[in-house]
Each structure stands twice: as structure tokens, then as C-alpha cells.
Enzyme design. Structure first.
Site, mmCIF file in Angstrom:
data_model
loop_
_atom_site.group_PDB
_atom_site.id
_atom_site.type_symbol
_atom_site.label_atom_id
_atom_site.label_comp_id
_atom_site.label_asym_id
_atom_site.label_seq_id
_atom_site.Cartn_x
_atom_site.Cartn_y
_atom_site.Cartn_z
ATOM 1 N N ASP A 347 0.831 -1.206 0.000
ATOM 2 C CA ASP A 347 0.000 0.000 0.000
ATOM 3 C C ASP A 347 0.868 1.260 0.000
ATOM 4 O O ASP A 347 0.744 2.106 0.873
ATOM 5 C CB ASP A 347 -0.952 -0.020 1.205
ATOM 6 C CG ASP A 347 -0.208 -0.275 2.518
ATOM 7 O OD1 ASP A 347 1.031 -0.395 2.484
ATOM 8 O OD2 ASP A 347 -0.862 -0.341 3.568
ATOM 9 N N GLU A 348 1.777 1.354 -0.992
ATOM 10 C CA GLU A 348 2.582 2.558 -1.202
ATOM 11 C C GLU A 348 2.617 2.872 -2.688
ATOM 12 O O GLU A 348 1.841 3.666 -3.165
ATOM 13 C CB GLU A 348 3.993 2.388 -0.622
ATOM 14 C CG GLU A 348 4.018 2.777 0.845
ATOM 15 C CD GLU A 348 5.405 2.939 1.419
ATOM 16 O OE1 GLU A 348 5.982 4.022 1.288
ATOM 17 O OE2 GLU A 348 5.883 1.959 2.022
ATOM 18 N N TRP A 406 16.232 13.059 0.160
ATOM 19 C CA TRP A 406 14.985 12.744 -0.559
ATOM 20 C C TRP A 406 14.644 13.953 -1.437
ATOM 21 O O TRP A 406 14.612 13.858 -2.658
ATOM 22 C CB TRP A 406 13.861 12.417 0.454
ATOM 23 C CG TRP A 406 13.786 10.938 0.720
ATOM 24 C CD1 TRP A 406 12.789 10.099 0.325
ATOM 25 C CD2 TRP A 406 14.743 10.120 1.416
ATOM 26 N NE1 TRP A 406 13.078 8.812 0.725
ATOM 27 C CE2 TRP A 406 14.258 8.799 1.384
ATOM 28 C CE3 TRP A 406 15.965 10.361 2.030
ATOM 29 C CZ2 TRP A 406 14.960 7.733 1.961
ATOM 30 C CZ3 TRP A 406 16.659 9.300 2.607
ATOM 31 C CH2 TRP A 406 16.157 8.014 2.569
ATOM 32 N N GLU A 607 14.190 -4.589 -0.907
ATOM 33 C CA GLU A 607 14.268 -3.402 -0.054
ATOM 34 C C GLU A 607 15.322 -3.604 1.045
ATOM 35 O O GLU A 607 16.083 -2.699 1.369
ATOM 36 C CB GLU A 607 12.895 -3.159 0.581
ATOM 37 C CG GLU A 607 12.815 -1.943 1.473
ATOM 38 C CD GLU A 607 11.391 -1.634 1.897
ATOM 39 O OE1 GLU A 607 10.550 -2.562 1.897
ATOM 40 O OE2 GLU A 607 11.100 -0.465 2.221
HETATM 41 C C1 BGC Z 1 9.560 3.580 1.095
HETATM 42 C C2 BGC Z 1 10.985 3.906 0.812
HETATM 43 C C3 BGC Z 1 11.126 5.368 1.104
HETATM 44 C C4 BGC Z 1 10.947 5.484 2.599
HETATM 45 C C5 BGC Z 1 11.238 6.789 3.186
HETATM 46 C C6 BGC Z 1 9.353 3.736 2.560
HETATM 47 O O1 BGC Z 1 8.136 3.364 3.023
HETATM 48 O O2 BGC Z 1 9.186 2.342 0.603
HETATM 49 O O3 BGC Z 1 11.590 3.364 -0.235
HETATM 50 O O4 BGC Z 1 12.216 6.014 0.603
HETATM 51 O O5 BGC Z 1 9.701 4.998 3.001
HETATM 52 O O6 BGC Z 1 12.004 6.596 4.199
#
Ligand code: BGC
Length: 724
Positions: A347-348, A406, A607
């Protein structure tokens, strides 16, 4: 084209059911040319006289909808007849689906309240010179479509057994939908790019019937089945099996990722086109005649991603490294679906800025992503706050604070795209945004010329994280200040390309470096050493690299870096005389390493380095994606250092090129090639009769360095030798 069409919507709420809009019309004569201009608040699929319009799936794509909504143009000349019927289904898509498993921004919540709106205009030119414009307006009808439910995370329910009434349905309502935000399609189209057949069908210990496609992909299943009306097919998706061999979906978190199809009578095919899934396995939860009746040939995985063209290839004598290269490519395909997503399954599936900046260089080598990033960066600029704030994700559905490394995607991505393709337009379009980002830091820091304070993700997922934390132990202020310097340096470089006065930023950069050296005379982690040396912040970069090499060796040749340090780790080692050590990290097979997941059967980039641990246990379901491209950034080291092909800042877009291959005895050969805007660059080396033989092909003048000796070569194929 001038928009005359009116936005239309169902005149009453259909809930989860996707409306089907329809319009019948008669052509006035012989058609010379016909074009359909169309967009929706959601995802549309148009059909003209029984045939799908265009190949674009998940149209109109995902943009910062409150500022930019793409429309598409399709040539439908061949599809028009005398009597015509245009049907358009509008699903929820990114516009109206739940996005993220936690609270979204107010803007996003507002967007979701919108109706399933449609805007379409058909421009017909007749052979007799006359023309006609057909628009969406209150003469259109709507009814319920076969799509009973469709959302990005939760999947789709499609009832083919229903008789859908078109033409004589209910009258639509016109409404005041977005007009000043409409833009012509800017990114790549999203297409069905590949098809993967099931590799095996088996029963798990729990008795589940599962199909393994042998490859983690992003897309959906095409079903072929012979059934009775009303029988159902239900599928679940998964990336991995648990250590007992059972189907595992917990890491999808709240995303249901369900596929439900209610059959009509007879032979039929179906694929959901208003959603997508990230998966390698499917579980057959229901099937006509019972799940045991399901066969491999009933299911094909359709792979969906942006229409980016492959440009880079890597291969070598080590099969595990080759698998890694393949996984990097699949990681990119699985996550370049209109925007660069972190992952395609849970769910992202959001445009995380950190992940994008980490991977952009490798991405631009593997594929031509100029258009793809041009669109996404325009969304980044559109979403940027007045004060320069850049969200964690673009489109910014979260509206959180800015995090170092980021939000720096705002400077790093335009610069890398410029270097890769040589087109200063990307810098011109993003320059204001780049400056605004640096300005944001300047205005928000607690200590002048550093970036202290703020909320950051730190060295996300660094292995030196204190227990219970996702953040590596590198100091957040250190990372933030280092990226402040780096982003400022990129504003300077971009400004010089654009012939802007950047003296203010040059002075700022010098002040940041001075303040940084004073505030951080010592480095405590691998990532701190990496940043100090790579961004040239250390007064003695060689010493920072020496310290890094010792740290790596002291812990048994292991990386401890997270999202921030990992992309530059091998570069710093090889730039400062530790090429051997860089190769040792790359070739390492035990955890933690790039090859460890390969030993566990990975077909994409994970990940976590230990998404599946030695004993077969999983990392917590909380944050455990098996298709997270970020660590695939290591590809840029293989292209740029092992193969040695490097872009030159003075000649962006490979107008001229540096080729400085660095072979390692643990490999017998390596080949790297890159299709640039100027032609093919290829660098290969192999062991031949006790020596290294190099073959370099270049379409432009190149500066070659082989075993410490430099040569200038012209276009063509050249061979060199050096001792092993
Ligand atoms: C994402 C990452 C992202 C991070 C931020 C996560 O939930 O999947 O890849 O950069 O959050 O810290």
C-alpha cells in the site's frame, strides 16, 4: 485544438462501480481524419465500435492532478464507421483510489471526493473538406459497467455475466471540472510491454494451488477460461513463499491486491486494466469447476510499464552477477510505471523522491528516461511549496516535511538527466525549482551554512541502525549538511550551463564547505566517510576513503550503508585506490551484499539486504518489499567503473566520452554497452593468454585510460592489452 467538451459525470452515485459512458453518432460523410482527445478523473478505457482506442493502459497516467492533468490524443480514423458507438469506462485510478495505508494530504483527500469525470472531444475531418466536433455533454448516457470495483491497491472485480446497457442508459450531468490544469500527454505512454507464462503450478503444504511465473513482474494476469455464466475466478498475488513454502501476502500490508472475475458463458479472456499488481506468484482462490481444475495455460502475466527504450546492457563471466544485472533491469521495469515508484505491490507504490535520486543515474544508463523524468520533475516543481519545500513523494500525496537526500531529487535528477542526454532544456525547466530547494534549506536550518534540525529519513535502512530503528547511525545533520552542499554545487553547475549568474551560490557553496569541515572534523560511519569523500567535503578525501576502506575491512568486508551511502560506496573505494575492495563488496555472496538475495532466488532488487534471512525467516512484514529498485544503483558503478564508460560534464550526453575500464581477476570477462544519442559505446575486457584484452567501440572521440596509460581515440573499434 481548443477544448469545447464539457466534463460529464454520472447523475447519481454508483459507489464502487465504474460508470460506462456512451454516445452513439452517425458520420456525416467519408472520413478523412478523426482524432479523439480524452482524459478523466480516474482511469479511462475507451472503445470505439467494439475496439479499444489506443494501447495506453492506466491512462491518463499519474500527475500532480490539482495542477497538471494529462490528456491523450488518439488517431481513430480507421475505427470510425457510418454508425458509431463510443464507450468509455472510468475507474478510480490514482485520482480516486485510496493511496497509502496511512493519512494522506488534504489535497489528496479533496481529489478523492471528485466524481468519475470524463472529458472527451472527437474531431472529425471529412473528405469533402467539412469538419465536425463531437464533445462530451449532456447528450451522453451512462450506466453501470462490468467493472464492479477497481482500486490501485486492492485490485479489481469484473462481472462479465452482467448485461451492460449502453446507449439507452441514464443521462449524464455536466459539471465544472478542471480546465486550466489540462496538459497534453508529456510522459511516456504506459503499455503492455511483455508477457510471461507460468513456469510451474503446484500445491503448497497448506494445500493452496499456486502458480510461479519465475519472475517478479508488475502488471496483471490475463485469464483464458471456458466457463458457465456466473462461475468465478479469484486470484491473490504474492512476491515470495514463506519458509514452509506457503503463499505469503503479509508484506502487502493493507493492499488487498485481489483479482475477481465473474464469468460469462463459454470461452473468454479477461485482464483487469484499471489496476496493477506486483507479483511473482498467484494463488487460485476460486476457479470454475474448483481450484484443482485450473491449469498453467489459463494464466499469462502481462507486464506493464512506461514505454521507455532499453539503452544499456551489462554482462560478465559470473552468473550470479548477471542475475543481479537482470534483477536491476526488472526492478526498473517494475517501478517505472509513469512515475518512479518505490515498489509496485504494497500500500505505497509512490514516487518516493529519495529512491528516485538514488537510482536516476543507473536508470538513465539502462533505459532512455529523459521524457519519463522530464514529466516527473515537472510534477515535482508543480508540487513544490512556495518556500521551496519538496515533498517525500511526487505526486505529493503525503504533504510531509522535506527530508535531506529525498528532496535533493530536485537538484540531482535534473543534473543526471542533463549529463545522460545532453539537453539543457531539463535544467532550464527545473532551474527555479533547484534554486528554491536550496533556498528552503537556507531558510530552515538552525545553524547557518549547515542544515541542522528538520525531520529526515537519515541513512535509511543502514545496517548500522540502532536496534528497532530503520535509520542507520550516521548523523542526520551530517547527511543533511552534506546534501545541502551537493545540491548547491549542482545549482552552480546548472546555472553555468544556462549562463546564469551563480556567484551567490558559489559563495554559498564555499561557506557550506567551510562550515561543514568545522562542524564535522571526524567521521564515524561508512556512510559519513562516503559522503565526505564523494561530495569532496573532506579536507583530505583520500584520508576519508582510507578510513572507509579500513571500516569495511574491519567488519569482514561488509557494507553497513543504507539508502544514502550505498549508491556512492563502490565509487569512493575505486576512486581512491581501493578498486579490489569495491569488487570484493560487489562479488560478496553472503549477507549483507548485492548477491546474497540472488542466492535466495531473487529476481528483482530487495528493499532489505536480508528480506529473506539465512534461516528462511522474513524481515518484518511491515517494510519488506521484494521489488525496490534503489540498491540497483550499483549498476552505475558497473557501467562507469568496471566497464569504464563515463559521461563528461564538458560534453554532456556522451558527445565525447571517457572510457577507463577496470578489470578484476575474479572475472574472466565483462561487457558493457550503451546506446547514446550519438551512437553505441561499447567496452569489453577479457583474459586472453595471460593478459587483459580490451575492445572499445565509440561513435565519438574518446579519452581512454588502460592500466594507467591514457590515449585519445577517434570513432571506431579499438583494441588494447595490459598485464593481468
Ligand atoms: C519507502 C521507501 C522510502 C521510505 C522513506 C518507505 O516506506 O518504501 O523506499 O524512501 O519509506 O524513508
Amino acid at each position: 485544438m481548443e477544448w469545447k467538451a464539457q466534463w460529464i459525470r454520472p447523475s447519481f452515485d454508483l459507489g464502487d462501480i465504474a460508470p460506462l459512458f456512451s454516445k452513439s453518432f452517425t458520420a456525416k460523410g467519408r472520413v478523412k481524419e478523426a482524432k479523439l482527445y480524452i482524459t478523466a478523473l480516474g482511469i479511462y478505457e475507451a472503445e470505439l465500435n467494439g475496439k479499444r482506442v489506443g494501447d495506453y493502459v492506466l491512462a491518463p497516467g499519474w500527475t500532480t492532478y490539482n495542477k497538471r492533468l494529462q490528456y491523450q490524443v488518439y488517431d481513430v480514423t480507421e475505427q470510425l464507421k457510418e454508425d458509431n458507438c463510443l464507450l468509455v469506462t472510468v475507474g478510480k485510478g490514482w485520482y480516486r483510489s485510496r493511496l497509502v495505508g496511512w493519512e494522506t494530504s488534504e489535497i489528496q483527500q479533496e481529489l478523492r471526493k471528485n466524481p468519475a469525470g470524463l472529458l472527451a472531444q472527437l474531431e472529425i475531418g471529412y473528405e469533402d473538406g467539412t469538419s465536425e466536433t463531437l464533445i462530451t455533454d449532456e447528450t451522453w448516457s451512462f450506466g453501470e459497467s462490468h467493472v464492479r470495483f477497481s482500486e490501485i491497491y486492492d485490485g479489481e472485480t469484473y462481472d462479465a455475466s452482467l448485461t451492460v446497457i449502453t446507449g439507452e442508459g441514464n443521462q449524464v450531468q455536466s459539471f465544472d471540472g478542471p480546465s486550466h490544469t489540462l496538459i497534453l500527454q508529456q510522459g511516456e505512454e504506459i503499455l503492455e510491454k511483455e508477457r510471461v507464462h507460468g513456469a510451474s503450478l503446484f500445491h503448497t503444504p497448506k494445500g493452496e494451488v499456486v502458480i510461479d511465473f519465475g519472475q517478479e513482474v508488475t502488471g496483471y494476469i490475463e485469464l483464458e477460461v471456458d466457463a458457465k455464466a456466473g462461475e468465478e475466478v479469484e486470484l491473490s498475488h504474492a512476491e515470495v513463499l514463506d519458509k514452509e513454502g506457503n503463499f505469503y501476502t503479509e508484506n502487502y500490508r493493507s493492499a488487498k491486491a485481489k483479482y475477481r472475475y465473474i464469468c460469462k458463458e463459454g470461452k473468454q479472456t479477461y485482464k483487469p486494466k484499471q489496476t496493477f499488481f506486483g507479483f511473482r506468484y498467484i494463488r487460485i482462490d476460486q476457479f470454475p469447476g474448483g481450484v484443482e481444475a485450473a491449469k498453467l495455460e489459463n494464466f499469462t502475466a502481462v507486464v506493464v510499464y512506461s514505454d521507455i527504450k532499453r539503452t544499456g546492457y551489462l554482462s560478465c563471466s559470473n552468473p550470479k552477477l548477471n542475475q543481479l544485472f537482470d534483477n536491476i533491469i526488472w526492478g526498473q521495469k517494475g517501478n517505472f510505471l509513469d512515475i518512479p515508484t518505490d515498489c509496485p505491490q504494497r500500500d505505497e507504490r509512490l514516487g518516493w523522491t529519495g529512491d528516485a535520486q538514488v537510482f536516476v543515474k543507473a536508470a538513465a544508463l539502462n533505459y532512455d528516461v529523459e521524457k519519463f523524468f522530464t514529466k516527473w520533475l515537472a510534477d515535482l516543481a508543480a508540487d513544490q511549496g512556495e518556500d521551496g519545500r519538496v515533498g517525500h513523494v511526487i505526486p505529493d500525496v503525503l504533504a510531509g516535511e522535506s527530508s535531506a537526500a529525498w528532496a535533493d531529487a530536485s537538484t540531482i535528477c535534473p543534473w543526471e538527466i542533463y549529463l545522460a542526454y545532453g539537453n539543457p532544456q531539463i535544467l532550464a525547466s527545473q532551474f527555479d525549482s533547484m534554486k528554491k530547494w536550496v533556498g528552503y534549506i537556507t531558510a530552515h536550518t538552525k545553524d547557518t551554512h549547515l542544515w541542522t534540525g528538520g525531520q529526515h529519513f537519515g541513512d535509511w535502512l543502514g545496517l548500522d541502525a540502532p536496534s528497532g530503528s530503520y535509520k542507520g547511525s550516521s548523523r542526520e545533520d551530517f547527511i543533511a549538511s552534506a546534501f545541502y552542499a551537493y545540491s548547491t554545487s549542482l545549482v552552480v553547475k546548472a546555472g553555468k550551463v544556462l549562463e546564469e549568474d551563480v556567484s551567490e551560490y558559489e559563495a554559498l557553496y564555499d561557506s557550506i564547505v567551510a562550515a561543514f569541515r568545522k562542524a564535522y572534523p571526524e567521521y564515524y560511519t561508512q556512510t559519513e566517510c562516503v559522503l565526505a569523500a564523494h561530495f569532496k567535503l573532506a579536507p583530505d578525501c583520500q584520508a576519508a576513503a582510507d578510513q572507509l576502506a579500513s571500516m569495511v575491512k574491519e567488519c569482514g568486508v561488509q557494507l553497513k550503508t543504507g539508502f544514502v551511502g550505498t549508491p556512492y560506496l563502490l565509487h569512493v573505494l575505486s576512486d581512491y585506490g581501493y578498486g579490489d575492495l569495491a569488487y570484493s563488496l560487489l562479488l560478496r555472496e553472503s549477507y549483507p551484499s548485492w548477491l546474497y538475495p540472488i542466492t535466495k532466488g531473487a529476481t528483482t532488487i530487495w528493499e532489505h539486504w536480508d528480506g529473506i534471512m539465512e534461516n528462511g525467516d522474513f524481515w518484518s512484514a511491515d517494510m519488506n518489499s521484494y521489488n525496490h529498485y534503489a540498491y540497483g544503483a550499483v549498476a552505475d558503478w558497473v557501467y562507469g567503473v568496471a566497464g569504464g564508460i563515463k559521461a563528461m560534464e564538458e560534453f554532456p550526453g556522451y558527445e565525447r566520452v571517457v572510457v577507463a575500464p577496470k578489470p578484476d581477476e575474479r572475472l574472466d570477462w565483462l561487457k558493457v554497452s550503451l546506446e547514446t544519442r550519438h551512437g553505441l559505446i561499447r567496452s569489453e575486457w577479457k583474459k586472453v593468454a595471460g593478459a587483459w584484452r580490451y575492445e572499445i567501440e565509440t561513435p565519438v572521440a574518446a579519452y581512454v585510460t588502460i592500466a594507467g596509460k591514457s590515449y585519445e581515440i577517434s570513432r571506431g573499434i579499438h583494441t588494447f592489452f595490459s598485464n593481468i
